[in-house]
Design a protein around this motif. Structure first.
Motif, PDB file in Angstrom:
ATOM      1  N   ASN A   1       0.825  -1.211   0.000  1.00 13.05           N
ATOM      2  CA  ASN A   1       0.000   0.000   0.000  1.00 13.05           C
ATOM      3  C   ASN A   1       0.856   1.256   0.000  1.00 13.05           C
ATOM      4  O   ASN A   1       0.519   2.240   0.629  1.00 13.05           O
ATOM      5  CB  ASN A   1      -0.979  -0.010   1.175  1.00 13.05           C
ATOM      6  N   GLY A   2       1.952   1.217  -0.737  1.00  9.29           N
ATOM      7  CA  GLY A   2       2.841   2.377  -0.824  1.00  9.29           C
ATOM      8  C   GLY A   2       2.387   3.362  -1.888  1.00  9.29           C
ATOM      9  O   GLY A   2       1.255   3.334  -2.358  1.00  9.29           O
ATOM     10  N   TYR A   3       3.309   4.248  -2.249  1.00  9.60           N
ATOM     11  CA  TYR A   3       3.039   5.273  -3.260  1.00  9.60           C
ATOM     12  C   TYR A   3       3.884   4.986  -4.483  1.00  9.60           C
ATOM     13  O   TYR A   3       4.952   4.410  -4.356  1.00  9.60           O
ATOM     14  CB  TYR A   3       3.355   6.661  -2.697  1.00  9.60           C
ATOM     15  N   PRO A   4       3.461   5.428  -5.640  1.00 11.49           N
ATOM     16  CA  PRO A   4       2.180   6.027  -5.999  1.00 11.49           C
ATOM     17  C   PRO A   4       1.064   5.008  -5.848  1.00 11.49           C
ATOM     18  O   PRO A   4       1.289   3.800  -5.940  1.00 11.49           O
ATOM     19  CB  PRO A   4       2.352   6.459  -7.455  1.00 11.49           C
ATOM     20  N   ARG A   5      -0.133   5.537  -5.640  1.00 14.97           N
ATOM     21  CA  ARG A   5      -1.257   4.632  -5.442  1.00 14.97           C
ATOM     22  C   ARG A   5      -2.529   5.188  -6.073  1.00 14.97           C
ATOM     23  O   ARG A   5      -2.689   6.397  -6.223  1.00 14.97           O
ATOM     24  CB  ARG A   5      -1.485   4.356  -3.964  1.00 14.97           C
ATOM     25  N   LEU A   6      -3.390   4.259  -6.408  1.00 17.95           N
ATOM     26  CA  LEU A   6      -4.711   4.595  -6.927  1.00 17.95           C
ATOM     27  C   LEU A   6      -5.664   4.579  -5.743  1.00 17.95           C
ATOM     28  O   LEU A   6      -5.734   3.591  -5.006  1.00 17.95           O
ATOM     29  CB  LEU A   6      -5.153   3.569  -7.966  1.00 17.95           C
ATOM     30  N   VAL A   7      -6.369   5.674  -5.546  1.00 18.67           N
ATOM     31  CA  VAL A   7      -7.323   5.777  -4.450  1.00 18.67           C
ATOM     32  C   VAL A   7      -8.723   5.772  -5.049  1.00 18.67           C
ATOM     33  O   VAL A   7      -9.016   6.556  -5.948  1.00 18.67           O
ATOM     34  CB  VAL A   7      -7.107   7.077  -3.627  1.00 18.67           C
ATOM     35  N   VAL A   8      -9.563   4.858  -4.585  1.00 21.91           N
ATOM     36  CA  VAL A   8     -10.948   4.790  -5.055  1.00 21.91           C
ATOM     37  C   VAL A   8     -11.876   5.169  -3.900  1.00 21.91           C
ATOM     38  O   VAL A   8     -11.597   4.888  -2.742  1.00 21.91           O
ATOM     39  CB  VAL A   8     -11.319   3.395  -5.623  1.00 21.91           C
ATOM     40  N   GLU A   9     -12.981   5.816  -4.256  1.00 20.82           N
ATOM     41  CA  GLU A   9     -13.934   6.269  -3.251  1.00 20.82           C
ATOM     42  C   GLU A   9     -15.343   5.905  -3.695  1.00 20.82           C
ATOM     43  O   GLU A   9     -15.729   6.191  -4.831  1.00 20.82           O
ATOM     44  CB  GLU A   9     -13.834   7.783  -3.079  1.00 20.82           C
ATOM     45  N   LEU A  10     -16.096   5.290  -2.805  1.00 20.69           N
ATOM     46  CA  LEU A  10     -17.503   5.014  -3.047  1.00 20.69           C
ATOM     47  C   LEU A  10     -18.275   6.263  -2.637  1.00 20.69           C
ATOM     48  O   LEU A  10     -18.285   6.640  -1.465  1.00 20.69           O
ATOM     49  CB  LEU A  10     -17.974   3.808  -2.240  1.00 20.69           C
ATOM     50  N   VAL A  11     -18.902   6.925  -3.605  1.00 20.75           N
ATOM     51  CA  VAL A  11     -19.599   8.182  -3.339  1.00 20.75           C
ATOM     52  C   VAL A  11     -21.010   7.921  -2.823  1.00 20.75           C
ATOM     53  O   VAL A  11     -21.420   8.455  -1.807  1.00 20.75           O
ATOM     54  CB  VAL A  11     -19.633   9.065  -4.604  1.00 20.75           C
ATOM     55  N   ARG A  12     -21.768   7.080  -3.544  1.00 24.83           N
ATOM     56  CA  ARG A  12     -23.134   6.790  -3.100  1.00 24.83           C
ATOM     57  C   ARG A  12     -23.671   5.577  -3.842  1.00 24.83           C
ATOM     58  O   ARG A  12     -23.151   5.151  -4.856  1.00 24.83           O
ATOM     59  CB  ARG A  12     -24.049   7.988  -3.306  1.00 24.83           C
ATOM     60  N   VAL A  13     -24.759   5.055  -3.292  1.00 30.00           N
ATOM     61  CA  VAL A  13     -25.513   3.971  -3.923  1.00 30.00           C
ATOM     62  C   VAL A  13     -26.939   4.465  -4.095  1.00 30.00           C
ATOM     63  O   VAL A  13     -27.566   4.910  -3.139  1.00 30.00           O
ATOM     64  CB  VAL A  13     -25.475   2.685  -3.063  1.00 30.00           C
ATOM     65  N   ASP A  14     -27.416   4.427  -5.329  1.00 31.63           N
ATOM     66  CA  ASP A  14     -28.795   4.818  -5.634  1.00 31.63           C
ATOM     67  C   ASP A  14     -29.605   3.559  -5.895  1.00 31.63           C
ATOM     68  O   ASP A  14     -29.075   2.567  -6.404  1.00 31.63           O
ATOM     69  CB  ASP A  14     -28.850   5.705  -6.889  1.00 31.63           C
ATOM     70  N   GLU A  15     -30.887   3.618  -5.545  1.00 36.94           N
ATOM     71  CA  GLU A  15     -31.739   2.444  -5.752  1.00 36.94           C
ATOM     72  C   GLU A  15     -33.154   2.884  -6.077  1.00 36.94           C
ATOM     73  O   GLU A  15     -33.643   3.878  -5.546  1.00 36.94           O
ATOM     74  CB  GLU A  15     -31.747   1.590  -4.488  1.00 36.94           C
ATOM     75  N   ARG A  16     -33.786   2.143  -6.968  1.00 37.74           N
ATOM     76  CA  ARG A  16     -35.197   2.398  -7.264  1.00 37.74           C
ATOM     77  C   ARG A  16     -35.845   1.095  -7.694  1.00 37.74           C
ATOM     78  O   ARG A  16     -35.192   0.176  -8.160  1.00 37.74           O
ATOM     79  CB  ARG A  16     -35.379   3.479  -8.318  1.00 37.74           C
ATOM     80  N   GLY A  17     -37.168   1.045  -7.534  1.00 34.90           N
ATOM     81  CA  GLY A  17     -37.925  -0.119  -7.958  1.00 34.90           C
ATOM     82  C   GLY A  17     -38.045  -0.160  -9.476  1.00 34.90           C
ATOM     83  O   GLY A  17     -37.953   0.853 -10.154  1.00 34.90           O
ATOM     84  N   ALA A  18     -38.266  -1.348  -9.989  1.00 35.68           N
ATOM     85  CA  ALA A  18     -38.423  -1.525 -11.442  1.00 35.68           C
ATOM     86  C   ALA A  18     -39.496  -2.577 -11.705  1.00 35.68           C
ATOM     87  O   ALA A  18     -39.714  -3.469 -10.888  1.00 35.68           O
ATOM     88  CB  ALA A  18     -37.103  -1.964 -12.068  1.00 35.68           C
ATOM     89  N   GLY A  19     -40.155  -2.462 -12.833  1.00 34.93           N
ATOM     90  CA  GLY A  19     -41.151  -3.467 -13.228  1.00 34.93           C
ATOM     91  C   GLY A  19     -42.341  -3.519 -12.298  1.00 34.93           C
ATOM     92  O   GLY A  19     -42.694  -4.587 -11.811  1.00 34.93           O
ATOM     93  N   GLN A  20     -42.977  -2.400 -12.041  1.00 32.92           N
ATOM     94  CA  GLN A  20     -44.089  -2.373 -11.088  1.00 32.92           C
ATOM     95  C   GLN A  20     -45.343  -3.047 -11.650  1.00 32.92           C
ATOM     96  O   GLN A  20     -45.588  -3.038 -12.840  1.00 32.92           O
ATOM     97  CB  GLN A  20     -44.400  -0.931 -10.704  1.00 32.92           C
ATOM     98  N   ARG A  21     -46.105  -3.614 -10.722  1.00 28.91           N
ATOM     99  CA  ARG A  21     -47.349  -4.295 -11.053  1.00 28.91           C
ATOM    100  C   ARG A  21     -48.374  -3.962  -9.978  1.00 28.91           C
ATOM    101  O   ARG A  21     -48.033  -3.835  -8.807  1.00 28.91           O
ATOM    102  CB  ARG A  21     -47.064  -5.801 -11.108  1.00 28.91           C
ATOM    103  N   MET A  22     -49.602  -3.825 -10.367  1.00 27.20           N
ATOM    104  CA  MET A  22     -50.675  -3.565  -9.399  1.00 27.20           C
ATOM    105  C   MET A  22     -51.048  -4.887  -8.727  1.00 27.20           C
ATOM    106  O   MET A  22     -51.325  -5.876  -9.405  1.00 27.20           O
ATOM    107  CB  MET A  22     -51.889  -2.966 -10.091  1.00 27.20           C
ATOM    108  N   THR A  23     -51.036  -4.902  -7.409  1.00 28.60           N
ATOM    109  CA  THR A  23     -51.370  -6.107  -6.656  1.00 28.60           C
ATOM    110  C   THR A  23     -52.425  -5.762  -5.602  1.00 28.60           C
ATOM    111  O   THR A  23     -52.485  -4.629  -5.118  1.00 28.60           O
ATOM    112  CB  THR A  23     -50.135  -6.684  -5.949  1.00 28.60           C
ATOM    113  N   PRO A  24     -53.235  -6.715  -5.218  1.00 25.72           N
ATOM    114  CA  PRO A  24     -54.270  -6.441  -4.204  1.00 25.72           C
ATOM    115  C   PRO A  24     -53.634  -6.104  -2.858  1.00 25.72           C
ATOM    116  O   PRO A  24     -52.676  -6.732  -2.441  1.00 25.72           O
ATOM    117  CB  PRO A  24     -55.048  -7.747  -4.111  1.00 25.72           C
ATOM    118  N   ASN A  25     -54.162  -5.116  -2.212  1.00 28.84           N
ATOM    119  CA  ASN A  25     -53.709  -4.724  -0.895  1.00 28.84           C
ATOM    120  C   ASN A  25     -54.870  -4.984   0.065  1.00 28.84           C
ATOM    121  O   ASN A  25     -55.860  -4.265   0.068  1.00 28.84           O
ATOM    122  CB  ASN A  25     -53.317  -3.244  -0.879  1.00 28.84           C
TER     123      ASN A  25
END
Length: 186
Positions: free
Chosen positions: A75-99
């Motif tokens: 883990n010396g130098y030079p090194r590549l530094v990676v950063e996780l900025v965010r995780v986005d999520e959304r539903g897909a393929g919606q269907r109407m179901t009885p509630n």
């Protein structure tokens, strides 16, 4: 009939002149100059709680560095530094179901889409300004709803891991100046 014995030296001289004049003029648009030496790999601190995506992103970056012949051990130098900025999520393929609670139909997602956003840069030495910053890059993956919540969670984690690995690869390619899109459809 052509006498090639007379024209061959002229053709060879022309080809030689073309090779001396220069290449095609291609210059990298993203990522700057390709690193001269090998790079170790480091993870920047992140406030994102998705540890599986971060681990997969590191694995993807490590695999791409190794594939390009630029991975250094330790883990010396030079090194590549990676950063996780965010995780986005959304539903897909919606269907109407009885509630049964409301007594009417309600939308229910039949799958999901996760997007993992990260960035990377090169640190030449401790305390040095970052070089060759990629900016934000996103990779996305989808998953289908399974038979129950436990299987849904496993499908989501697999999808996050896939998107994270692809993001790690994309970040390294972008730093090396290879054509790589910034975002995928989400």
């Amino acid at each position: 009939m052509l006498d090639w014995s007379m024209r061959l030296p002229a053709v060879a001289a022309f080809v030689g002149l073309l090779s001396l004049v220069g290449g095609c003029g291609y210059q990298q648009v993203y990522g700057g100059a390709r690193p001269v030496g090998r790079l170790s790999l480091a993870m920047a601190s992140s406030r994102e709680p998705e540890g599986g995506a971060a681990t997969a992103m590191m694995a993807g970056a490590r695999a791409e560095l190794a594939h390009s012949g630029l991975l250094a051990s330790g883990n010396g130098y030079p090194r590549l530094v990676v950063e996780l900025v965010r995780v986005d999520e959304r539903g897909a393929g919606q269907r109407m179901t009885p509630n049964l609670t409301l007594g009417e139909a309600a939308p229910l997602a039949r799958g999901g889409l996760v997007g993992v956003v990260g960035r990377a840069w090169i640190e030449e030495r401790a305390g040095a300004e970052p070089a060759s910053n990629t900016g934000d890059v996103r990779r996305a993956s989808s998953f289908a709803a399974e038979a129950g919540p436990g299987l849904d969670a496993l499908s989501r984690e697999d999808s996050l891991s896939h998107a994270g690995r692809e993001l790690g690869r994309a970040l390294v390619k972008r730093l090396l100046g290879e054509p790589e899109p910034t975002e995928e459809a989400f």
